[in-house]
Scaffold this motif. Sequence first.
Motif, PDB file in Angstrom:
ATOM      1  N   THR A   1      -5.421   4.869  -3.642  1.00 21.07           N
ATOM      2  CA  THR A   1      -4.840   3.527  -3.710  1.00 21.07           C
ATOM      3  C   THR A   1      -5.833   2.471  -3.249  1.00 21.07           C
ATOM      4  O   THR A   1      -5.908   1.378  -3.818  1.00 21.07           O
TER       5      THR A   1
ATOM      6  N   ALA B   1       2.443   1.790  -3.428  1.00 22.61           N
ATOM      7  CA  ALA B   1       1.473   2.254  -4.419  1.00 22.61           C
ATOM      8  C   ALA B   1       1.081   3.710  -4.199  1.00 22.61           C
ATOM      9  O   ALA B   1       0.794   4.449  -5.143  1.00 22.61           O
ATOM     10  N   ALA B   2       1.047   4.125  -2.917  1.00 24.07           N
ATOM     11  CA  ALA B   2       0.663   5.504  -2.593  1.00 24.07           C
ATOM     12  C   ALA B   2       1.850   6.462  -2.631  1.00 24.07           C
ATOM     13  O   ALA B   2       1.673   7.679  -2.499  1.00 24.07           O
TER      14      ALA B   2
ATOM     15  N   THR C   1       0.825  -1.205   0.000  1.00 26.04           N
ATOM     16  CA  THR C   1       0.000   0.000   0.000  1.00 26.04           C
ATOM     17  C   THR C   1       0.861   1.257   0.000  1.00 26.04           C
ATOM     18  O   THR C   1       0.592   2.213  -0.737  1.00 26.04           O
TER      19      THR C   1
END
Length: 204
Positions: free
Chosen positions: A74, A45-46, A42
């Motif tokens: 996300t 991705a962010a 996470t």
Amino acid sequence: MEIDPNGAAQTGSEPADAPDGEAMGLMIREARKAKGLTLEDTARAAGIGRSTLSKIENNQTRPSFDIIRRIMQTLDLETPQLFLQSAKTDISGRRDYTRAGQGEIKKTPTYTHELLCNELTSKSMVPYISTVTAREVSEYDDWVRHNGEEFMFVLSGELTLVTEHYRPLHLGPGDSVYYDARMGHGLISTSKEDAKVLWVSLGL
């Protein structure tokens, strides 16, 4: 809402009693686990650090609006209501502005939201303009509900406010309404053109 946000909005869930930061961290953790994502997945991705995400989930830091926005995107949690943050701040004077038509656009199946004055963090109120694209109650999967209270002012078009405790309320340009956002609610445009409203969400 919702925006939420909430909101489109966060639907089908009861409002949390936890403080804003704690509730937000719990919501992020649950959404991440529901997608089967690790903290590393996470955070990567962010575009943030793993430790930063961990601190947010555990309410150990107050993240900026930009970081929260990236996490929400996300995890597919794109509702204005989710951007409500704690109103506690030591700053005695603040200011933000949005030029006409330059707010941040967030689209949901039932609304198109334009978030206003979104550079300020730790806001107690979230203002946004929404175009109501829903035409039938059936377009909502469930009631919209979230923490706080909301003020809504109809800018153009006509619409119906449906809530779980009151009869449907028809509203037109210049009409306004204030309500407990924990009560299930939703809007339906009834005019030829999609109705447009100014919303101000207040987190509690």
